[in-house]
Design a protein around this motif. Structure first.
Motif, PDB file in Angstrom:
ATOM      1  N   PRO A   5      -0.572  14.935 -30.513  1.00 47.64           N
ATOM      2  CA  PRO A   5      -1.440  13.752 -30.500  1.00 47.64           C
ATOM      3  C   PRO A   5      -1.208  12.916 -29.245  1.00 47.64           C
ATOM      4  CG  PRO A   5       0.330  13.482 -32.092  1.00 47.64           C
ATOM      5  CD  PRO A   5       0.433  14.887 -31.551  1.00 47.64           C
ATOM      6  N   GLU A   6      -2.291  12.484 -28.618  1.00 44.20           N
ATOM      7  CA  GLU A   6      -2.211  11.689 -27.403  1.00 44.20           C
ATOM      8  C   GLU A   6      -2.220  10.203 -27.757  1.00 44.20           C
ATOM      9  OE1 GLU A   6      -4.435  12.411 -23.411  1.00 44.20           O
ATOM     10  OE2 GLU A   6      -5.697  11.105 -24.642  1.00 44.20           O
ATOM     11  N   GLU A   7      -1.380   9.436 -27.081  1.00 48.70           N
ATOM     12  CA  GLU A   7      -1.356   7.987 -27.242  1.00 48.70           C
ATOM     13  C   GLU A   7      -1.913   7.353 -25.969  1.00 48.70           C
ATOM     14  OE1 GLU A   7       2.413   6.263 -28.692  1.00 48.70           O
ATOM     15  OE2 GLU A   7       3.123   8.339 -28.721  1.00 48.70           O
ATOM     16  N   VAL A   8      -2.671   6.285 -26.102  1.00 57.12           N
ATOM     17  CA  VAL A   8      -3.152   5.524 -24.963  1.00 57.12           C
ATOM     18  C   VAL A   8      -2.441   4.175 -24.985  1.00 57.12           C
ATOM     19  CG1 VAL A   8      -5.140   4.512 -23.798  1.00 57.12           C
ATOM     20  CG2 VAL A   8      -5.384   6.684 -25.027  1.00 57.12           C
ATOM     21  N   ILE A   9      -1.675   3.903 -23.938  1.00 53.15           N
ATOM     22  CA  ILE A   9      -0.850   2.701 -23.873  1.00 53.15           C
ATOM     23  C   ILE A   9      -1.121   2.022 -22.534  1.00 53.15           C
ATOM     24  CG2 ILE A   9       1.520   1.824 -23.873  1.00 53.15           C
ATOM     25  CD1 ILE A   9       2.198   4.454 -25.437  1.00 53.15           C
ATOM     26  N   ALA A  10      -1.341   0.707 -22.561  1.00 56.02           N
ATOM     27  CA  ALA A  10      -1.667  -0.016 -21.338  1.00 56.02           C
ATOM     28  C   ALA A  10      -0.869  -1.306 -21.234  1.00 56.02           C
ATOM     29  CB  ALA A  10      -3.165  -0.320 -21.282  1.00 56.02           C
ATOM     30  N   ALA A  11      -0.683  -1.754 -20.001  1.00 52.86           N
ATOM     31  CA  ALA A  11      -0.002  -3.025 -19.749  1.00 52.86           C
ATOM     32  C   ALA A  11      -0.359  -3.524 -18.358  1.00 52.86           C
ATOM     33  CB  ALA A  11       1.508  -2.864 -19.872  1.00 52.86           C
ATOM     34  N   ASP A  12      -0.217  -4.823 -18.168  1.00 52.33           N
ATOM     35  CA  ASP A  12      -0.389  -5.429 -16.854  1.00 52.33           C
ATOM     36  C   ASP A  12       0.937  -5.360 -16.097  1.00 52.33           C
ATOM     37  OD1 ASP A  12      -2.997  -6.097 -17.490  1.00 52.33           O
ATOM     38  OD2 ASP A  12      -2.490  -8.158 -18.067  1.00 52.33           O
ATOM     39  N   PHE A  13       0.840  -5.436 -14.777  1.00 54.42           N
ATOM     40  CA  PHE A  13       2.053  -5.516 -13.965  1.00 54.42           C
ATOM     41  C   PHE A  13       1.800  -6.382 -12.746  1.00 54.42           C
ATOM     42  CE2 PHE A  13      -0.077  -1.741 -12.270  1.00 54.42           C
ATOM     43  CZ  PHE A  13       0.048  -1.889 -10.893  1.00 54.42           C
ATOM     44  N   ASP A  14       2.898  -6.897 -12.206  1.00 55.16           N
ATOM     45  CA  ASP A  14       2.857  -7.674 -10.967  1.00 55.16           C
ATOM     46  C   ASP A  14       3.638  -6.925  -9.905  1.00 55.16           C
ATOM     47  OD1 ASP A  14       1.428  -9.956 -11.933  1.00 55.16           O
ATOM     48  OD2 ASP A  14       3.260 -10.601 -12.956  1.00 55.16           O
ATOM     49  N   VAL A  15       3.134  -6.957  -8.693  1.00 56.31           N
ATOM     50  CA  VAL A  15       3.860  -6.408  -7.545  1.00 56.31           C
ATOM     51  C   VAL A  15       4.801  -7.509  -7.074  1.00 56.31           C
ATOM     52  CG1 VAL A  15       3.663  -5.517  -5.204  1.00 56.31           C
ATOM     53  CG2 VAL A  15       1.964  -4.873  -6.936  1.00 56.31           C
ATOM     54  N   THR A  16       6.117  -7.271  -7.194  1.00 53.69           N
ATOM     55  CA  THR A  16       7.091  -8.303  -6.831  1.00 53.69           C
ATOM     56  C   THR A  16       7.699  -8.076  -5.456  1.00 53.69           C
ATOM     57  OG1 THR A  16       8.859  -7.110  -7.974  1.00 53.69           O
ATOM     58  CG2 THR A  16       7.650  -8.774  -9.252  1.00 53.69           C
ATOM     59  N   GLU A  17       7.534  -6.878  -4.919  1.00 53.48           N
ATOM     60  CA  GLU A  17       8.010  -6.589  -3.560  1.00 53.48           C
ATOM     61  C   GLU A  17       7.059  -5.597  -2.912  1.00 53.48           C
ATOM     62  OE1 GLU A  17      11.789  -4.412  -1.387  1.00 53.48           O
ATOM     63  OE2 GLU A  17      12.085  -5.258  -3.378  1.00 53.48           O
ATOM     64  N   TRP A  18       6.693  -5.866  -1.662  1.00 54.02           N
ATOM     65  CA  TRP A  18       5.807  -4.996  -0.879  1.00 54.02           C
ATOM     66  C   TRP A  18       6.385  -4.963   0.526  1.00 54.02           C
ATOM     67  CZ3 TRP A  18       1.550  -2.114  -2.122  1.00 54.02           C
ATOM     68  CH2 TRP A  18       0.766  -1.644  -1.063  1.00 54.02           C
ATOM     69  N   ASP A  19       7.009  -3.860   0.918  1.00 50.77           N
ATOM     70  CA  ASP A  19       7.727  -3.766   2.180  1.00 50.77           C
ATOM     71  C   ASP A  19       7.168  -2.615   3.013  1.00 50.77           C
ATOM     72  OD1 ASP A  19       9.618  -4.085   4.194  1.00 50.77           O
ATOM     73  OD2 ASP A  19      11.189  -3.038   3.087  1.00 50.77           O
ATOM     74  N   PRO A  20       6.133  -2.889   3.856  1.00 50.33           N
ATOM     75  CA  PRO A  20       5.527  -1.829   4.661  1.00 50.33           C
ATOM     76  C   PRO A  20       6.314  -1.537   5.944  1.00 50.33           C
ATOM     77  CG  PRO A  20       4.336  -3.867   4.997  1.00 50.33           C
ATOM     78  CD  PRO A  20       5.419  -4.158   3.979  1.00 50.33           C
ATOM     79  N   GLU A  21       6.283  -0.292   6.354  1.00 50.64           N
ATOM     80  CA  GLU A  21       6.890   0.147   7.605  1.00 50.64           C
ATOM     81  C   GLU A  21       5.850   1.000   8.337  1.00 50.64           C
ATOM     82  OE1 GLU A  21      10.166   3.399   8.906  1.00 50.64           O
ATOM     83  OE2 GLU A  21      10.734   2.098   7.244  1.00 50.64           O
ATOM     84  N   PRO A  22       5.154   0.430   9.335  1.00 49.01           N
ATOM     85  CA  PRO A  22       4.129   1.179  10.052  1.00 49.01           C
ATOM     86  C   PRO A  22       4.731   2.361  10.819  1.00 49.01           C
ATOM     87  CG  PRO A  22       3.981  -1.168  10.530  1.00 49.01           C
ATOM     88  CD  PRO A  22       5.271  -0.945   9.801  1.00 49.01           C
ATOM     89  N   TYR A  23       3.930   3.411  10.978  1.00 49.23           N
ATOM     90  CA  TYR A  23       4.309   4.526  11.833  1.00 49.23           C
ATOM     91  C   TYR A  23       3.056   5.074  12.497  1.00 49.23           C
ATOM     92  CZ  TYR A  23       2.852   7.849   8.153  1.00 49.23           C
ATOM     93  OH  TYR A  23       2.144   8.567   7.217  1.00 49.23           O
ATOM     94  N   GLU A  24       3.239   5.880  13.530  1.00 47.52           N
ATOM     95  CA  GLU A  24       2.105   6.415  14.279  1.00 47.52           C
ATOM     96  C   GLU A  24       2.163   7.928  14.321  1.00 47.52           C
ATOM     97  OE1 GLU A  24       1.465   4.690  18.151  1.00 47.52           O
ATOM     98  OE2 GLU A  24       2.049   2.707  17.426  1.00 47.52           O
ATOM     99  N   VAL A  25       0.975   8.532  14.329  1.00 47.03           N
ATOM    100  CA  VAL A  25       0.823   9.963  14.551  1.00 47.03           C
ATOM    101  C   VAL A  25      -0.245  10.099  15.627  1.00 47.03           C
ATOM    102  CG1 VAL A  25       0.107  12.165  13.565  1.00 47.03           C
ATOM    103  CG2 VAL A  25       1.473  10.581  12.197  1.00 47.03           C
ATOM    104  N   GLU A  26       0.098  10.790  16.710  1.00 42.80           N
ATOM    105  CA  GLU A  26      -0.833  10.951  17.816  1.00 42.80           C
ATOM    106  C   GLU A  26      -2.145  11.565  17.335  1.00 42.80           C
ATOM    107  OE1 GLU A  26      -1.039  13.348  22.020  1.00 42.80           O
ATOM    108  OE2 GLU A  26       0.920  12.683  21.298  1.00 42.80           O
TER     109      GLU A  26
END
Length: 144
Positions: A5-26
């Motif tokens: 049997p499949e259960e469907v479960i949902a919840a809200d969430f908050d993003v508390t940390e977002w730490d991007p590190e840019p990089y390049e590809v020619e």
């Protein structure tokens, strides 16, 4: 196919940390980045997660792939699991889906299998919906 049997479960969430590190590809015409994300879940899914995302974006669209380790409770069952997910956006249209990595569940989440759908409403609230079941024997095919 599964007969569990499949259960469907949902919840809200908050993003508390977002730490991007840019990089390049020619030769790329998009902005590329690796992002470390921390999320805090509240509801039938309660706990925290840490994700590593690879993102690409330009003036027309954006996309990402990611692996996320969740630790907490899912409908009262405690443990951890890994969700691998992806998303695409073009203008206002966005989609984000993924799957729980089979065998990644620990504690009371041992045997968890299923699909994850991430969304964000017009007010900016993030949500996660899990369509899950618990497998107790060795699978004969990958979940679909």
């Amino acid at each position: 196919m599964t007969t569990e049997p499949e259960e469907v479960i949902a919840a809200d969430f908050d993003v508390t940390e977002w730490d991007p590190e840019p990089y390049e590809v020619e030769g790329s015409n998009s902005e590329l980045s690796r992002v470390r994300v921390t999320k805090l879940f509240d509801g039938l899914i309660t706990g925290t997660s840490r994700a590593e995302l690879l993102m690409a974006g330009n003036g027309r669209g954006a996309g990402y792939v990611g692996s996320e380790v969740f630790t907490g409770t899912v409908d009262g069952r405690s443990g951890s699991m890994i969700i691998q997910h992806w998303g695409l956006a073009e203008g206002e249209v966005a989609v984000s889906d993924g799957h729980i990595i089979p065998g990644s569940g620990t504690g009371e989440l041992k045997g968890i299998v299923g699909k994850a759908t991430y969304s964000q409403d017009a007010a900016g609230q993030h949500s996660l919906q899990l369509r899950i079941y618990f497998r107790t024997e060795t699978p004969t095919e990958l979940p679909g």
